[in-house]
Design an enzyme around this catalytic site. Structure first.
Site, PDB file in Angstrom:
ATOM      1  N   THR A 180       0.834  -1.204   0.000  1.00 47.30           N
ATOM      2  CA  THR A 180       0.000   0.000   0.000  1.00 47.30           C
ATOM      3  C   THR A 180       0.872   1.259   0.000  1.00 47.30           C
ATOM      4  O   THR A 180       0.400   2.329  -0.372  1.00 47.30           O
ATOM      5  CB  THR A 180      -0.909   0.038   1.246  1.00 47.30           C
ATOM      6  N   ASP A 181       2.159   1.120   0.421  1.00 43.25           N
ATOM      7  CA  ASP A 181       2.927   2.367   0.628  1.00 43.25           C
ATOM      8  C   ASP A 181       3.273   3.066  -0.675  1.00 43.25           C
ATOM      9  O   ASP A 181       3.450   4.284  -0.690  1.00 43.25           O
ATOM     10  CB  ASP A 181       4.172   2.146   1.515  1.00 43.25           C
ATOM     11  N   SER A 188      31.912  -5.860   5.944  1.00 44.39           N
ATOM     12  CA  SER A 188      30.814  -6.425   6.734  1.00 44.39           C
ATOM     13  C   SER A 188      31.388  -7.507   7.637  1.00 44.39           C
ATOM     14  O   SER A 188      32.290  -8.249   7.217  1.00 44.39           O
ATOM     15  CB  SER A 188      29.778  -7.033   5.777  1.00 44.39           C
ATOM     16  N   SER A 223      16.214  -5.650   5.908  1.00 44.52           N
ATOM     17  CA  SER A 223      17.626  -5.457   6.241  1.00 44.52           C
ATOM     18  C   SER A 223      18.182  -4.278   5.433  1.00 44.52           C
ATOM     19  O   SER A 223      19.088  -3.585   5.887  1.00 44.52           O
ATOM     20  CB  SER A 223      18.420  -6.725   5.957  1.00 44.52           C
ATOM     21  N   ALA A 241      14.782 -12.027   4.301  1.00 47.57           N
ATOM     22  CA  ALA A 241      13.661 -12.569   5.070  1.00 47.57           C
ATOM     23  C   ALA A 241      12.465 -11.621   5.066  1.00 47.57           C
ATOM     24  O   ALA A 241      11.528 -11.795   5.838  1.00 47.57           O
ATOM     25  CB  ALA A 241      14.100 -12.864   6.499  1.00 47.57           C
ATOM     26  N   ASP A 283       9.638   1.237   4.969  1.00 48.27           N
ATOM     27  CA  ASP A 283      10.744   0.640   5.723  1.00 48.27           C
ATOM     28  C   ASP A 283      11.669   1.715   6.313  1.00 48.27           C
ATOM     29  O   ASP A 283      12.083   1.633   7.468  1.00 48.27           O
ATOM     30  CB  ASP A 283      11.550  -0.295   4.812  1.00 48.27           C
TER      31      ASP A 283
HETATM   32  C1  GLA Z   1       9.154  -3.734   0.405  1.00 41.95           C
HETATM   33  C2  GLA Z   1       9.282  -2.251   0.075  1.00 41.95           C
HETATM   34  C3  GLA Z   1       8.244  -1.463   0.875  1.00 41.95           C
HETATM   35  C4  GLA Z   1       6.850  -2.030   0.663  1.00 41.95           C
HETATM   36  C5  GLA Z   1       6.835  -3.536   0.880  1.00 41.95           C
HETATM   37  C6  GLA Z   1       5.523  -4.157   0.524  1.00 41.95           C
HETATM   38  O1  GLA Z   1       9.497  -3.954   1.729  1.00 41.95           O
HETATM   39  O2  GLA Z   1      10.572  -1.784   0.413  1.00 41.95           O
HETATM   40  O3  GLA Z   1       8.314  -0.103   0.522  1.00 41.95           O
HETATM   41  O4  GLA Z   1       6.377  -1.683  -0.617  1.00 41.95           O
HETATM   42  O5  GLA Z   1       7.845  -4.181   0.128  1.00 41.95           O
HETATM   43  O6  GLA Z   1       4.536  -3.733   1.401  1.00 41.95           O
END
Ligand code: GLA
Length: 380
Positions: free
Chosen positions: A39-40, A69, A125, A121, A170
């Site tokens: 949705t973002d 790393s 990350s 995952a 994120d």
């Molecule tokens: C990834 C993208 C987010 C979002 C999700 C799905 O994590 O980085 O911006 O679109 O997928 O909800």
């Protein structure tokens, strides 16, 4: 087994390789999205929680760029002019370029990264890394940046430079999260509301590695744009899919062909579910929240077509064994399933799920729990 924290790992590797301690030591969390998937980038709401697991960046002054790393301990010479796609250093290059556009121009730095956020995952990350790098390198340049500015730098690094068609969920949660709260982020208006949540969130890793640079997310985003165009041909004047009301859905579903009608139905129903989920969370109605998670998973499986058999088995089995709810979290096509479990039943449900997963796929899923962690911060 004693576990060395990522902060200690990064500091001691930095010391060993570069002969003194880092000038800055910062960290940012991965995230688990409770609800509001895909949705973002469609102007809708998301409801993520920052993990307690974090990515730490240790950085020190230098005339050129060297990055390492703790995963392999190999020092890599990095140039902001050259992006090595597929390597984690692409995110460093992305952040350096995005920072450059804001006037933060470092000649170089020694950078050590350590993380307890699992990669591939679906737990972001990448945003943990870019937000920590954005904060760390800004600090190294002797500057300060508001969390909102870090979100923008980290998003540009991933979206414009690495080329993932992500939204801002994120980066926003990695920068703005507070311990003990989920974050309701309305991406259309930019409003952020902190919703208290002190319970556990269980994570079952499917073991199917998902890398966003794989292209499925970009494809879905494009399909959503096509769906919006088709809706406009039907007289809809919305700026984004999430703006379209539920009441328009039956008519639009009749007018749009698949797969665009399915993508549309996911985004519109998910937008509604996510707002209801935020209210359920605020009133501590975990049973209702759980049901919304399961509906969200069905929508991903059926309409957004971003699930995988491993996740479907885990969700189905979690519900059958008494979870409040469960769903695939993150972009999809692999990654992790989150589950909300009544505390008195959690040990039994976890054991049942592990066993059913083992029977189905011949291996054990990695399982762990988190509570809502905090956003980017400097480490002592
Ligand atoms: C990834 C993208 C987010 C979002 C999700 C799905 O994590 O980085 O911006 O679109 O997928 O909800």
């Amino acid at each position: 087994m004693t576990q060395v924290s990522p902060g200690r790992q990064a500091t001691s590797l930095f010391q060993e390789l570069f002969g003194s301690g880092p000038a800055v030591l910062v960290s940012a969390p991965g995230r688990v999205n409770l609800l509001g998937e895909h949705t973002d980038y469609n102007g809708g709401p998301v409801l993520p929680v920052a993990l307690e697991r974090r990515t730490v960046v240790a950085a020190g002054h230098a005339d050129r760029w060297r990055a390492v790393s703790t995963l392999d301990g190999v020092v890599v010479e990095v140039s902001p002019d050259r992006m090595e796609q597929g390597s984690w250093t692409a995110y460093l290059v992305g952040v350096v370029r995005a920072l450059g556009r804001t006037g933060v121009n470092l000649r170089g730095a020694n950078v050590v990264v350590a993380s307890s956020v699992p990669m591939g995952a679906g737990l972001s990350s990448s945003a943990a890394l870019t937000v920590a790098l954005a904060r760390g390198l800004t600090g190294l340049a002797g500057r300060k940046a508001l969390p909102e500015a870090l979100v923008e730098i980290a998003w540009q690094a991933e979206h414009d430079e690495v080329g993932v068609a992500c939204g801002r969920m994120d980066q926003t949660v990695a920068a703005l999260a507070r311990p003990g709260y989920a974050l309701l982020f309305e991406t259309g208006s930019g409003t952020v509301t902190h919703v208290p949540y002190d319970g556990k969130i269980w994570l079952f890793e499917t073991g199917v590695s998902h890398r966003l640079t794989g292209g499925q997310l970009n494809q879905r985003r494009q399909e959503c744009e096509v769906a919006l165009g088709l809706c406009r041909e039907q007289g809809i004047s919305a700026e984004s899919l999430a703006e379209i009301g539920l009441e328009e859905l039956p008519r639009l579903l009749r007018a749009l062909p698949v797969p665009w009608s399915k993508r549309l139905r996911h985004v519109i129903t998910e937008t509604d579910r996510t707002r209801r989920a935020a209210r359920a969370l605020a009133s501590r109605d975990l049973a209702l929240l759980g049901r919304l998670l399961v509906e969200g998973h069905d929508s991903l499986r059926r309409d957004f077509q971003s699930s995988c058999p491993e996740a479907d088995l885990l969700v189905e089995s979690a519900v059958r064994h008494g979870a409040w709810g469960a769903r695939l979290t993150g972009a999809g096509w692999g990654g992790a399933v989150l589950a909300l479990l009544p505390p008195e039943k959690e040990a039994r449900i976890v054991a049942e799920l592990q066993e059913e997963f083992r029977k189905g796929f011949g291996r054990m899923p990695v399982v762990w729990a988190t509570r809502a962690g905090g956003g980017v911060r400097s480490e002592k």
